[in-house]
Design a protein around this motif. Sequence first.
Motif, PDB file in Angstrom:
ATOM      1  N   LEU A   9       0.834  -1.208   0.000  1.00 23.77           N
ATOM      2  CA  LEU A   9       0.000   0.000   0.000  1.00 23.77           C
ATOM      3  C   LEU A   9       0.866   1.254   0.000  1.00 23.77           C
ATOM      4  CD1 LEU A   9      -2.827  -1.014   2.499  1.00 23.77           C
ATOM      5  CD2 LEU A   9      -2.976  -0.858   0.000  1.00 23.77           C
ATOM      6  N   ASN A  10       2.178   1.065   0.166  1.00 20.32           N
ATOM      7  CA  ASN A  10       3.153   2.157   0.097  1.00 20.32           C
ATOM      8  C   ASN A  10       3.593   2.429  -1.341  1.00 20.32           C
ATOM      9  OD1 ASN A  10       4.255  -0.412   0.060  1.00 20.32           O
ATOM     10  ND2 ASN A  10       5.989   0.056   1.380  1.00 20.32           N
ATOM     11  N   ALA A  11       3.020   1.733  -2.311  1.00 21.95           N
ATOM     12  CA  ALA A  11       3.370   1.928  -3.722  1.00 21.95           C
ATOM     13  C   ALA A  11       2.629   3.133  -4.296  1.00 21.95           C
ATOM     14  CB  ALA A  11       3.016   0.677  -4.523  1.00 21.95           C
ATOM     15  N   VAL A  12       3.218   3.749  -5.309  1.00 18.87           N
ATOM     16  CA  VAL A  12       2.622   4.952  -5.921  1.00 18.87           C
ATOM     17  C   VAL A  12       1.259   4.654  -6.538  1.00 18.87           C
ATOM     18  CG1 VAL A  12       4.830   6.093  -6.375  1.00 18.87           C
ATOM     19  CG2 VAL A  12       3.871   4.555  -8.101  1.00 18.87           C
ATOM     20  N   GLN A  13       1.001   3.397  -6.867  1.00 19.47           N
ATOM     21  CA  GLN A  13      -0.290   3.036  -7.481  1.00 19.47           C
ATOM     22  C   GLN A  13      -1.469   3.316  -6.560  1.00 19.47           C
ATOM     23  OE1 GLN A  13       2.514   1.301  -7.678  1.00 19.47           O
ATOM     24  NE2 GLN A  13       2.620  -0.039  -9.476  1.00 19.47           N
ATOM     25  N   ARG A  45       7.358   5.178   3.852  1.00 25.80           N
ATOM     26  CA  ARG A  45       5.907   5.215   3.665  1.00 25.80           C
ATOM     27  C   ARG A  45       5.218   4.121   4.499  1.00 25.80           C
ATOM     28  NH1 ARG A  45       1.446   7.592   3.652  1.00 25.80           N
ATOM     29  NH2 ARG A  45      -0.134   7.015   2.111  1.00 25.80           N
ATOM     30  N   ALA A  46       5.823   2.945   4.562  1.00 29.20           N
ATOM     31  CA  ALA A  46       5.241   1.860   5.376  1.00 29.20           C
ATOM     32  C   ALA A  46       5.124   2.281   6.834  1.00 29.20           C
ATOM     33  CB  ALA A  46       6.092   0.592   5.254  1.00 29.20           C
ATOM     34  N   MET A  47       6.162   2.951   7.339  1.00 28.91           N
ATOM     35  CA  MET A  47       6.142   3.402   8.730  1.00 28.91           C
ATOM     36  C   MET A  47       5.057   4.456   8.946  1.00 28.91           C
ATOM     37  SD  MET A  47       8.281   1.391  10.069  1.00 28.91           S
ATOM     38  CE  MET A  47       8.127   2.076  11.726  1.00 28.91           C
ATOM     39  N   GLU A  48       4.886   5.333   7.970  1.00 28.87           N
ATOM     40  CA  GLU A  48       3.805   6.342   8.054  1.00 28.87           C
ATOM     41  C   GLU A  48       2.447   5.659   8.147  1.00 28.87           C
ATOM     42  OE1 GLU A  48       4.308   8.662   4.527  1.00 28.87           O
ATOM     43  OE2 GLU A  48       6.047   9.777   5.304  1.00 28.87           O
ATOM     44  N   LEU A  49       2.247   4.623   7.345  1.00 30.80           N
ATOM     45  CA  LEU A  49       0.956   3.930   7.332  1.00 30.80           C
ATOM     46  C   LEU A  49       0.682   3.227   8.661  1.00 30.80           C
ATOM     47  CD1 LEU A  49       1.047   2.503   3.697  1.00 30.80           C
ATOM     48  CD2 LEU A  49      -0.490   4.278   4.554  1.00 30.80           C
ATOM     49  N   GLU A  51       1.528   4.293  11.527  1.00 33.77           N
ATOM     50  CA  GLU A  51       1.145   5.346  12.482  1.00 33.77           C
ATOM     51  C   GLU A  51      -0.285   5.825  12.248  1.00 33.77           C
ATOM     52  OE1 GLU A  51       2.969   6.063  14.951  1.00 33.77           O
ATOM     53  OE2 GLU A  51       4.961   5.333  14.353  1.00 33.77           O
ATOM     54  N   THR A  52      -0.736   5.708  11.002  1.00 36.25           N
ATOM     55  CA  THR A  52      -2.056   6.225  10.631  1.00 36.25           C
ATOM     56  C   THR A  52      -3.175   5.221  10.890  1.00 36.25           C
ATOM     57  OG1 THR A  52      -0.939   7.465   8.870  1.00 36.25           O
ATOM     58  CG2 THR A  52      -3.335   7.362   8.749  1.00 36.25           C
ATOM     59  N   TYR A  53      -2.887   3.937  10.673  1.00 34.40           N
ATOM     60  CA  TYR A  53      -3.936   2.907  10.753  1.00 34.40           C
ATOM     61  C   TYR A  53      -3.560   1.852  11.802  1.00 34.40           C
ATOM     62  CZ  TYR A  53      -5.225   4.942   6.244  1.00 34.40           C
ATOM     63  OH  TYR A  53      -5.570   5.812   5.239  1.00 34.40           O
ATOM     64  N   ASP A  54      -4.456   1.617  12.739  1.00 33.68           N
ATOM     65  CA  ASP A  54      -4.121   0.697  13.826  1.00 33.68           C
ATOM     66  C   ASP A  54      -3.998  -0.752  13.368  1.00 33.68           C
ATOM     67  OD1 ASP A  54      -6.804   0.249  13.337  1.00 33.68           O
ATOM     68  OD2 ASP A  54      -7.453   0.474  15.417  1.00 33.68           O
ATOM     69  N   PHE A  55      -4.604  -1.130  12.250  1.00 37.05           N
ATOM     70  CA  PHE A  55      -4.587  -2.521  11.785  1.00 37.05           C
ATOM     71  C   PHE A  55      -3.489  -2.775  10.753  1.00 37.05           C
ATOM     72  CE2 PHE A  55      -7.408   0.068   9.292  1.00 37.05           C
ATOM     73  CZ  PHE A  55      -7.088  -0.254   7.988  1.00 37.05           C
ATOM     74  N   ILE A  56      -2.678  -1.759  10.455  1.00 37.09           N
ATOM     75  CA  ILE A  56      -1.565  -1.930   9.515  1.00 37.09           C
ATOM     76  C   ILE A  56      -0.255  -2.050  10.283  1.00 37.09           C
ATOM     77  CG2 ILE A  56      -0.167  -0.781   7.737  1.00 37.09           C
ATOM     78  CD1 ILE A  56      -2.697   0.222   6.447  1.00 37.09           C
TER      79      ILE A  56
END
Length: 255
Positions: A9-13, A45-49, A51-56
Amino acid sequence: MLFDTHAHLNAVQFNEDLEEVIERAKAEGVEKIVVVGFDTETITRAMELTETYDFIYAAVGWHPVDAIDMKEEDLDWIKELASHPKVVAIGEMGLDYHWDKSPKDIQKEVFRKQIALAKEVKLPIIIHNRDATADVVQILKEEKAEEVGGIMHCFTGSAEVAKECIDINFYISFGGPVTFKNAKKPKEVAAEIPLDRLLIETDCPYLTPHPYRGKRNEPGYVKYVAEEIAELRGMTYEEIARHTMENAKKCFGIS
């Protein structure tokens, strides 16, 4: 109750519609996702995600194709990130003999260094293997990777190789290719391997399962992988979902 054990989900797509993708995943019953970082940009980007979503959750490592670009400070950074409570694995790492960007000897060196790091920080590893099975298995054995174990990501090998990997404490994870009509080997292995060593994934945005093959993959499509494996094993979809969720939690140390 699905766990997508390998997503990008960290991909530009996914830059334009990430929220919608996540909502669709939830609607399909996806409860947990591991987002895999494999270079500076995707790890950040993975680390950002996480922090944003508890299930990621995140896995952090260095892709073999880009092994030639990895510096010692990158390895130090990965080690530092490993202490984050939502980093659950090191990887993806391994060998890729399909692309020729990174020489084989450099790929092997970077692979060995990451296994050593994973053993130091006591996290499982996620293995990327393309056209390099014998060397991958040999290095895993030589480096005693069974001490931490991990996942053979998007497995397409033989039943014999699957058994060899299970014997050294690895889970076998299946993605979209197991749903392809001509995927004889993955279907055979998915039907046979011990239930307690089975995982499912998407590898999104890549390797989209039937019936969406050719389009962008997303975590919600992991249900098609679960459905296919349930049919192959003569089990219910719910049983496969439950077992693969339990296996993933055990592998990643998630309660």
